[in-house]
Structures are given as C-alpha cells and as structure tokens.
Enzyme design. Structure first.
Site, PDB file in Angstrom:
ATOM      1  N   SER A  80     -38.787   3.997 -20.438  1.00 15.17           N
ATOM      2  CA  SER A  80     -40.357   4.052 -20.378  1.00 15.17           C
ATOM      3  C   SER A  80     -40.801   3.786 -19.049  1.00 15.17           C
ATOM      4  O   SER A  80     -42.087   4.086 -18.933  1.00 15.17           O
ATOM      5  CB  SER A  80     -40.661   2.789 -21.144  1.00 15.17           C
ATOM      6  OG  SER A  80     -40.389   3.055 -22.505  1.00 15.17           O
ATOM      7  N   GLU A 101       0.855  -1.242   0.078  1.00 16.60           N
ATOM      8  CA  GLU A 101       0.219  -0.006  -0.017  1.00 16.60           C
ATOM      9  C   GLU A 101       0.762   1.246   0.158  1.00 16.60           C
ATOM     10  O   GLU A 101       0.290   2.272  -0.383  1.00 16.60           O
ATOM     11  CB  GLU A 101      -1.035   0.023   1.173  1.00 16.60           C
ATOM     12  CG  GLU A 101      -1.992  -1.229   1.291  1.00 16.60           C
ATOM     13  CD  GLU A 101      -3.085  -1.003   0.235  1.00 16.60           C
ATOM     14  OE1 GLU A 101      -3.211   0.184  -0.029  1.00 16.60           O
ATOM     15  OE2 GLU A 101      -3.512  -2.110  -0.400  1.00 16.60           O
TER      16      GLU A 101
END
Length: 836
Positions: free
Chosen positions: A389, A113
């Site tokens: 729709s 990291e």
C-alpha cells in the site's frame, strides 16, 4: 544350375551369411570406436581450450588490476562537514608477515576453509564435484566449494553473488594467483584481507580486537575461534554471538583433530574454555564506518569520473559527499539494535534497509543496506521488493489528484465489488463502508475504494504517473488494477520509493539523487563537481500539496502510520505484502514498509527476509517499519532546523530584531464556557495605531500551531473546539502600517471536557425502544472509529456487513494486499495477496 544358384544365393547373399554378419558387427564396432575416440578427443581439446581460457582470463584480470594486491595511496571519503569518514584502499586492518603467523593458526584456517590447500592449484576439483551434486539436489547455488585462493580472489576483485559466471571468473583469478604467488604468500594475503566482523579485517587486528593478544601469544581455543569467524562473521564472532561462536569453535577443533593437527586432549581442553568479551576495546580506526554509504559513493564516483573502482580507491582522491554523519550513525545504531527487528528462528536474520535524503536537492544523507552489512555486500536499499500500500499514492491517489477531477474531499466508493476476476478486499475492522472521502480512504488504507478510484481514472494514468516518478512498470504484466495496491511484477527499491515521495515533498518537482558533491585529485585539482540538472515539474503543486495534507492524516489516530510520528510534521504511508506462499494459511508477511517525509527530509524503510519461506516470515505488520522510521528520524534530525509544510524551515537561532515591530502581548487568558461550548480568550491590549491581533492554536494531536483567528481588540472566542480535546494558544500583535508581527505571547492550555455519549435508559413504561429512523444512503452519517480502531461509539448502531470470501490463492509478488487503521499494523485476507 538355377537351383544351385538359388541355394548359393541363400547362403552367400548380402547380410545373410555368417561371414557377412561378422563383417557387419565389425563395422559397427569400428563406428562406435571412432565415434567414442573423436568424442573423447573433442572433449579433451575443449577441456584444454577451456582451461587455457580460464588461465588467460585470470592472467588478464590480474595484470589489469595488480594495484589491488598492494596497499596503495588511499582515496578518502568525507562527510558533509568535511570530516574524514573512510579510507578506501587500506581498510581497518593490520598486515602480518608470514613468519608472524603461528603454524597452528595456519593449520586451523586450512583445516576449516580448505583442507587440500597445499595440494591444489587454486581450484579444488573434488570440492567442486561435491558442490555441484549439492547444488543439483537443492536446485540452487547453495554450496560454495571455494578454496582459500578463490576466497582471496573474490575478496579482492569480485562481489559476493553466487552465480556461474562469477564462480568461473573467481576460479580463473585463483589459478592466476597460484601461478604467480607461493602458497605462503597466498595464505598470508588471505589472512590479512579476510573479514572478521565488527569492521575488522585481517587476523592480526582480529586477535587484538577480540582477545587483546598478539598473534604469537594466541592460545589454541582463540585460534579456533578466529578460524570459526569467516564462514559468517556476523554470527560467529565471539563478541556479538558468544554461544554461536562456541559451537562453531567446536566444529573447527573437530576438523583439526580429524586432520591430525591436534590431539583429542587438546581439542577437549580448548573446547571447554568460555570467552569473556573485552570491555570498551576499540580498533582505534574509523576507516570502515558507514560501509553501505561508502560503497554506494564509490560506485557513483566510478560512474561520474569514468575511472575504474581500483583507480578510485587507490588514486589518492578526496571525495566529498552529502553524508550527514549524525543521521548515518542514527541509522547504524538502530540497525545494530535487535530490539528493532523480529527475532528469527535460525541464523537467517530479519533484514531491513533505509534511505534518507534531502528532497530539496536530492542529496542522500544516510543509507544502510542491511544488518551487519560488509564491504561490497548486498545493498538492500537498491534491491526491488513488493511495496504494497505504500504504492497507493503513486498509482491511484496521485494520478487522480493530477486529473483535476478529484480533491482530498472527493467521495469514493468503498464497496465489495469485483472487476472481472479481480476482487479486492478491505481488511479494516469495518469493511466496505460505502461513500468515503479520499483523505479517509488513504488514512485508513482502504483497498476497495483505492481500486475503485484507479478504475475510474484508468490504469494508464496510474502507470504513467509511476513512470514520471522514476518507476516504470512492466509493460505487459502491470497493466491491471492490482497496481493500485502495489501488486507489481518486479517491485521497487527503497531508494526508488524515497525518490518518488521526494517529489510530493518538493512541490511536485523532480530531484536528482546523489551522494557526491565534488572530487579532488591528489594535487588538489578539481576532478568532478556535482551540478544539479534542471528540475522537472512532475505534477501540479496542488497535487503535491493535497497529497502531503492527506499523508499527514495517516500518522494521526485512526491512521495506519501512527507509530511513525515524531516531534515535527511528518507525512507518509505504510505498506505490507502478504507472504504469497502457496498452500500456507497464515497472516504473516513478506515485506513491510514505511515511506515518509518531514518538511526537510524524505526516508524509506523496508523490512523483511532475504529469502522468504514458511520459516522466514514477518509476524508483525508495517507498524514495525513505522516505529523504525520514528526511532531513526527522531535522532537523525535533532540538529536539522525545524520547518513546516507551509513555511520555510526556521533556524534555531532567534530572528534579528525588527525595527518598529509590535511589542509582545501580555496576560493571555482563556477558559471554556460549557453553556456556549466555546473558549473565551482575552489579553492586555497594546497601545498604538493600526494594531490588531493574530491568535494561533494547536490541538493535542497536532505538531504545528495554526492561525485560527484575527481580532481587533483584546478578546476573542474560539467556536471550533471539540469535546475531550486539549488546546494550546498564543497571540501576537500585528502592525498593519509596517506589516510586521510581534513576538508570540506566553502559551496557555485549555482543556475541553468530554461528553457522555451513552444513550439515556429506556422508560420503564416502554418495553421495547422505538425503531431508529433510517436515512437514505446518501444522507446516512458516517460513524467514526475511535483512535484504537476498535468498537463503535455507544450511541451509534453497529454497521452490519457480510463477511467477505477470501479470494483464491494467487502468485506472489503481483497482487494487492490490505491493511486497516488502529495501531499501525495490518491484517490481511487471501493467500498470496500483497498488502499495504
């Protein structure tokens, strides 16, 4: 003298002599020097000032939120049954001390990291430079460049969005943390707070959850597996994704070897081990259940109390919500099942969101913001998307009914027609059928007739109706006919759609969406109590009733929402939007929807990808969203009293006995008479004065019984039956003197034989059939498609229509789409068009 003067001037005149040229060059060099000097000095001053501002901002945020660094008295979230759901401050974790963390475990996380963790002061300048280059190349924020300290700052104070201002704030907090804490303290807090997937926070609990091991007993391969998870907890945890976890573990081990933490032999040995998941292991805590709902409730608590989020989380409050735990669990289970979603070609999963609410009072019963949602994650239930729709009832049918000039049986025109340069197209298997009822138009999701209707009533009425339902449209770009089919500039969120449809379900009245019922202080004092605002009549009751009747037809054979049907009445609408990627010829979709409601609850489902591109599109239509609606609602509502759209909900308990109520009718019998084409029914009459009978019927495709006949004697005939159908009947006795109805009789079923519609063979003496007489258009019968939407009945001539020309490419997100009846899926034409 004159000649000498001229010669002297020519030699010594300004700008012409060697000495003058040298003086000029020196002057220019001085200007450049001073310019560069002052520019450099200004840059240094700005950098110093900027750095001081960063430090001061971080110190200010840290000072104002020091409680976040501590595990304070946790506030608690309760569901609607007053059961504890979540503890807000202390998440599902176990804190470890620094001396409990093995050195190799720390090395694994640092190598993976933040390899310069020990050397920077919270910000990795080299990493930032690399990230800026990658972001410029990609033209978006793709590279994090976050140090361990920055990640800790983000987890404690910020959200996950990658923006410049968030990154700047994150950096300032990181610098402040480095100034006030040691490296060991920062690394320990980071490993205690980081998320490891499956609701687990902290490396200590993660070791227990994934390996049933203490930290000190972890092996190298296990340490590397844990270090692999934080980059993408949903994809790299070994329990859910063992193959991806193994690959990521190999990356971690290589990084550790490259940085000198392990040898090649150690790497190869740890790389080869295969993870065997534990069976039936639990963390023993439910504090992280239902994180989307919990996060949403916390935000609402901040809003209604005026307190900060830290004060809410750490204040020891009791927050009572409208959460229905059974419904929320049904949603969570469905979203955790990959079978309910399309499979992606890479690690970007097809996503979704869902909201369930009680439309009687606006209380939110369940909510999920996506698959693998993490604390303070991206809540897709509140993110706008193109509705397709599913927006038709809001901008076309609803406002048309509201005018009073139209009802569900009004005839619309479904013709191929352009309105200026806007040419809507049907994608139904049979296109442009001419005259069509409003009910059939919405059932089959016909586009041409929907746009025709909006054009007839006026765009302004559609815009106004949408705004009434809580979805104001773009004042500049949404004043056009494409809004009839859900082609919007910005889009709408699942929460907005659920709220809008709730008005249809609630007799046209507004609802106030909320999650919190009340909040109590640590001492039991009443901090907040929800009070519902006075509801507004957003539309006529007649409008809401007609819309509910039409939307129920959408879930019947021939409708687009057939897959959403459950064992109780449902009204709803599908929606799909086409991908809209220029130059891509594909029927794949960007968004699919189903929004629907039962007599009790309303729910909205959206599915799609977070980032849409050629590799990340949905191959299926809105049938997938309809199926997810059905899967969830069937389980979510199992304990909810069943009601109907024209009657109040009924409890599961039998009603109290009524005094003087008629007794139950016995011996109900029924048979179909083929000659008369009717059903004859009879039963044993009941003795007494003022007794009549009420006959109820339910067709095989219907969810509710309907009162169809009244009779004075013990027999009746049902003339309104159709070939090929099956019907169930029951009868009750009614006492007009007491106005009481008796207990229903036993039910019977009657099957109606089908009719062979095949035309008779032509006589051998007639080589060619006689021409079929042609009726005028207004008299021509409208053929009905079979339930699967394919083919015409054999006794009907095929309807010939010209093949429509696909419209030109249009920008994504603002144009309509198409869908057709049948299995609930839609097909579209025209690149860049949003579809239902």
């Amino acid at each position: 003298m004159t000649e000498q003067r001229k010669k002297g001037e020519s030699r010594k005149g300004p700008g012409t002599t060697a000495k003058g040229r040298k003086r000029s060059k020196t002057s220019r060099k001085r200007k450049w020097f001073y310019g560069l000097f002052f520019a450099g000095a200004l840059a240094v001053i700005c950098a110093i000032v900027g750095y001081l501002l960063v430090i001061l901002n971080g110190e200010r945020i840290l000072a104002a939120n020091r409680d976040v660094l501590l595990r304070g008295d946790s506030s608690v979230i309760y569901d609607s049954s007053n059961n504890k759901v979540a503890s807000l401050a202390s998440v599902n974790s176990q804190d470890a001390q620094f001396n409990e963390l093995p050195k190799m475990l720390r090395d694994a996380f640092i190598a993976t990291e933040d390899q310069r963790f020990e050397n920077h002061s919270g910000i990795d300048v080299i990493g930032i430079g690399r990230a800026i280059v990658k972001d410029i190349i990609a033209r978006s924020a793709v590279e994090g460049a976050s140090t361990i300290t920055q990640q800790l700052a983000r987890n404690l104070f910020l959200n996950q969005d990658k923006t410049f201002f968030r990154k700047a704030t994150e950096a300032s907090i990181a610098v402040a943390l480095e100034n006030q804490m040691s490296k060991d303290e920062i690394l320990t807090m980071y490993l205690n707070r980081i998320y490891f997937g499956n609701g687990v926070y902290g490396v200590k609990l993660a070791a227990k959850y994934y390996f049933n091991s203490s930290l000190e007993d972890l092996k190298l391969w296990q340490m590397a597996s844990l270090a692999a998870i934080p980059k993408a907890p949903s994809y790299y945890n070994p329990k859910d994704e063992p193959e991806d976890s193994l690959q990521r573990r190999s990356v971690v081990l290589k990084l550790m070897q490259d940085q000198g933490y392990i040898t090649e032999a150690q790497r190869n040995e740890a790389k080869a081990i295969v993870y065997k998941p534990l069976e039936n292991y639990s963390t023993g805590s439910n504090r992280n259940k239902f994180m989307t709902y919990v996060d949403f409730a916390v935000k609402e608590a901040v809003k209604v109390t005026g307190k900060t989020e830290d004060q809410i989380r750490l204040g020891g409050f009791k927050i009572y919500t409208s959460l229905n735990a059974n419904a929320q669990q049904a949603v969570e289970d469905a979203f955790n099942d990959p079978k309910n979603f399309e499979e992606s070609s890479d690690d970007q999963k097809a996503q979704g969101a869902m909201v369930i609410m009680d439309h009687a009072d606006g209380s939110i019963k369940a909510m999920i913001g996506g698959r693998d949602y993490v604390r303070k994650g991206w809540n897709r239930a509140t993110v706008p998307r193109q509705p397709g729709s599913s927006f038709k009832p809001i901008t076309a049918y609803g406002p048309a009914l509201e005018t009073g000039d139209y009802d569900m049986n009004s005839i619309l025109r479904d013709d191929k027609k352009c309105y200026g340069d806007y040419c809507p197209t049907d994608s139904n298997r049979v296109k442009y059928i001419g005259p069509v009822s409003m009910s059939q138009s919405i059932k089959e999701s016909r586009n041409a007739s929907t746009v025709w209707l909006l054009n007839e009533i006026g765009v302004s009425k559609g815009v106004a109706f949408s705004e009434k339902l809580g979805m104001p449209l773009d004042k500049k770009n949404d004043r056009n006919l494409s809004i009839a089919l859900g082609g919007l500039t910005t889009g709408v969120s699942p929460l907005q759609m659920a709220t809008a449809y709730s008005a249809f379900a609630n007799d046209g009245k507004s609802v106030d969406t909320h999650t919190i019922d009340r909040i109590e202080g640590p001492d039991g004092s009443n901090i907040y109590e929800y009070k519902s605002p006075k509801s507004e009549q957003l539309m006529k009751e007649e409008t809401a009733d007609a819309m509910t009747a039409m939307l129920q037809e959408v879930l019947k054979p021939g409708g687009t929402g057939l897959n959403a049907a459950i064992d109780r009445p449902v009204a709803g609408k599908t929606g799909t939007t086409q991908h809209g990627i220029p130059g891509l010829s594909s029927s794949s979709n960007r968004d699919v929807w189903f929004v629907g409601y039962t007599p009790e609850w309303t729910a909205a489902v959206w599915m799609g990808y977070d980032k849409t591109d050629k590799q990340h599109l949905l191959k299926k239509g809105s049938s997938t969203a309809a199926s997810l609606f059905s899967t969830v609602m069937e389980k979510a509502m199992k304990d909810v009293p069943r009601g109907s759209f024209d009657r109040a909900p009924q409890t599961n308990e039998p009603p109290p006995e009524q005094k003087n109520a008629p007794e139950q009718v016995k011996d109900l019998r029924g048979a179909y008479d083929e000659n008369s084409m009717l059903v004859s029914l009879s039963w044993t009459p009941i003795s007494g004065e003022g007794i009549s009978y009420r006959l109820y019927r339910k067709a095989s495709m219907e969810a509710e019984y309907t009162r169809v006949l009244d009779a004075a004697t013990g027999e009746a005939t049902d003339l309104s039956v159709a070939p090929g159908m099956s019907y169930e009947y029951y009868v009750t006795a009614y006492n007009s003197a007491t106005d009481q109805e008796g207990v229903p009789s036993a039910k019977i079923a009657v099957e109606i034989p089908g009719v062979d519609l095949s035309p008779p063979p032509l006589p051998s003496s007639s080589p060619t059939p006689s021409p079929t007489p042609t009726l005028p258009p207004e008299e021509s019968p409208l053929p009905t498609l079979p339930p699967d939407g394919g083919g015409w009945p054999s006794n009907e001539p095929p309807l010939t229509t010209p093949t429509p020309t696909p419209p030109p490419d249009q920008p994504a997100g603002g144009l309509p789409g198409e869908e057709g009846p049948g299995n609930g899926d839609e097909a579209a034409e025209g690149a860049g068009f949003d579809r239902p």
